[in-house]
Design an enzyme around this catalytic site. Structure first.
Site, PDB file in Angstrom:
ATOM      1  N   ARG A  24       0.844  -1.181   0.000  1.00  0.00           N
ATOM      2  CA  ARG A  24       0.000   0.000   0.000  1.00  0.00           C
ATOM      3  C   ARG A  24       0.888   1.243   0.000  1.00  0.00           C
ATOM      4  O   ARG A  24       1.898   1.298   0.726  1.00  0.00           O
ATOM      5  CB  ARG A  24      -0.926   0.039   1.225  1.00  0.00           C
ATOM      6  CG  ARG A  24      -2.010  -1.013   1.237  1.00  0.00           C
ATOM      7  CD  ARG A  24      -3.034  -0.810   0.126  1.00  0.00           C
ATOM      8  NE  ARG A  24      -4.123  -1.770   0.181  1.00  0.00           N
ATOM      9  CZ  ARG A  24      -4.106  -2.970  -0.392  1.00  0.00           C
ATOM     10  NH1 ARG A  24      -3.015  -3.359  -1.051  1.00  0.00           N
ATOM     11  NH2 ARG A  24      -5.164  -3.761  -0.317  1.00  0.00           N
TER      12      ARG A  24
ATOM     13  N   GLU B 277      -5.836   6.369  -6.354  1.00  0.00           N
ATOM     14  CA  GLU B 277      -6.067   5.376  -7.396  1.00  0.00           C
ATOM     15  C   GLU B 277      -7.515   5.405  -7.847  1.00  0.00           C
ATOM     16  O   GLU B 277      -8.421   5.619  -7.019  1.00  0.00           O
ATOM     17  CB  GLU B 277      -5.709   3.971  -6.888  1.00  0.00           C
ATOM     18  CG  GLU B 277      -4.261   3.799  -6.517  1.00  0.00           C
ATOM     19  CD  GLU B 277      -3.916   2.390  -6.046  1.00  0.00           C
ATOM     20  OE1 GLU B 277      -2.750   2.113  -5.753  1.00  0.00           O
ATOM     21  OE2 GLU B 277      -4.846   1.551  -5.969  1.00  0.00           O
TER      22      GLU B 277
ATOM     23  N   HIS C 238      -1.654  -1.201  -9.854  1.00  0.00           N
ATOM     24  CA  HIS C 238      -2.277  -1.996  -8.787  1.00  0.00           C
ATOM     25  C   HIS C 238      -2.832  -3.315  -9.328  1.00  0.00           C
ATOM     26  O   HIS C 238      -4.019  -3.620  -9.201  1.00  0.00           O
ATOM     27  CB  HIS C 238      -3.375  -1.214  -8.074  1.00  0.00           C
ATOM     28  CG  HIS C 238      -3.589  -1.689  -6.664  1.00  0.00           C
ATOM     29  ND1 HIS C 238      -4.096  -0.894  -5.660  1.00  0.00           N
ATOM     30  CD2 HIS C 238      -3.362  -2.908  -6.079  1.00  0.00           C
ATOM     31  CE1 HIS C 238      -4.179  -1.575  -4.533  1.00  0.00           C
ATOM     32  NE2 HIS C 238      -3.734  -2.802  -4.768  1.00  0.00           N
TER      33      HIS C 238
END
Length: 324
Positions: free
Chosen positions: A236, A265, A285
């Site tokens: 993260r 994001e 991601h």
């Protein structure tokens, strides 16, 4: 139940075996991302259960206030994107299998792919070859180099196995309890936090993002890294103090970063200073984005929906809600 699934961007779930678990429900799948709470609430007006796709959508007090029919939110993993207090006040049960068995092999594989990409200059070499310019530089071999893994958890241990297969030395840093577990397992723990960052050729982060771990990697940690070191983050972005990674890359410590996660994001601005940095390798991601991992994770999530529908909810985060 009327079940809405959010943010299945490539409409993947309907084609996986786990989707059969929802056969007894009326299911709506949304394949785009709606950031506006009012517009999202309109979409979810009849929803009794909402399935979250990891952390792609935030569940806020404002959104919950617009969803009087909602009774269940089902997801997997940690929930920094969900206002649990607001859920409780609204009478919405949050179920999340935080302690699911088994490592996320997809994330571990991507971690090692990023390590290889950074050390062998794969993005640059591929672009050069496509442009007809052949080789663009000289990479570095992994064998004999030191990989520092921050966080003694399941994914980190899988990455350690991959590293050893490549002939790398593995050292660890973690919480006090994590370091104790590592030592008990016969692993090498760095003599100090400073030595961990200073002496590792590559540092890879494998921590859950919690209030305690947010910003745990500081500007001072990054400044201790060598000018040819690589920082890898597939966990993260919030684990790194705000602005510290960009400042560190500008200062040349670490010398390079390879990341799968960002503070905001989806990040779609090619001019973003971090995304555009010449010393950054980036993926969007995708650490958990494989059919195999989706099927495993959403089998858990859909099982939570069924357990709630059957009157025996599991993995309750705010159990006081149930039975009101």
């Amino acid at each position: 139940m009327k079940v809405h699934i959010l943010d299945d961007w490539f409409d993947t779930l309907r084609g996986l075996p786990c989707f059969d678990l929802l056969a007894d429900h009326k299911v709506t799948v949304w394949t785009d991302h709606e950031p506006d709470p009012a517009a999202l609430a309109t979409r979810l007006a009849d929803a009794e259960a909402v399935v979250l796709f990891r952390e792609r959508t935030k569940v806020t007090r404002d959104l919950l206030a617009r969803l009087p029919k909602l009774r269940l939110i089902s997801q997997r993993g940690v929930w920094p994107h969900v206002d649990v207090e607001a859920c409780t006040e609204a009478g919405v049960l949050l179920c999340s299998n935080k302690g699911a068995d088994g490592a996320n092999y997809a994330a571990a594989e991507l971690t090692f792919a990023l390590i290889l990409a950074a050390m062998r200059q794969l993005p640059e070499q591929m672009a050069s070859a496509k442009a007809g310019q052949w080789q663009v530089g000289v990479g570095r071999t992994l064998r004999g180099r030191r990989l520092g893994l921050y966080g003694y958890g399941r994914i980190g241990r899988v990455v350690a196995d991959y590293a050893r297969a490549f002939g790398m030395e593995v050292v660890w840093w973690a919480s006090d309890a994590g370091r104790d577990r590592a030592r008990a397992a016969g692993e090498t723990v760095a003599p100090s936090r400073a030595a961990f960052f200073a002496d590792s050729d590559i540092v890879s982060l494998h921590l859950r993002l919690t209030p305690e771990t947010r910003g745990i990697v500081t500007a001072e940690d990054l400044a201790a890294m060598g000018p040819r070191s690589v920082l890898v983050n597939t966990s993260r972005a919030g684990l790194i103090a705000p602005g510290a990674l960009l400042a560190g890359l500008d200062a040349g410590r670490p010398g390079m970063a390879a990341v799968d996660v960002f503070d905001s994001e989806p990040l779609t601005d090619p001019a973003d200073p971090l995304l555009a940095h010449p010393k950054l390798i980036a993926t969007p991601h995708i650490g958990f984005v494989t059919e195999d991992e989706f099927d495993k994770q959403f089998a858990d999530i859909f099982a939570q929906v069924n357990a709630y529908a059957e009157g025996a909810p599991i993995h309750m985060v705010n159990p006081s809600v149930y039975g009101r």
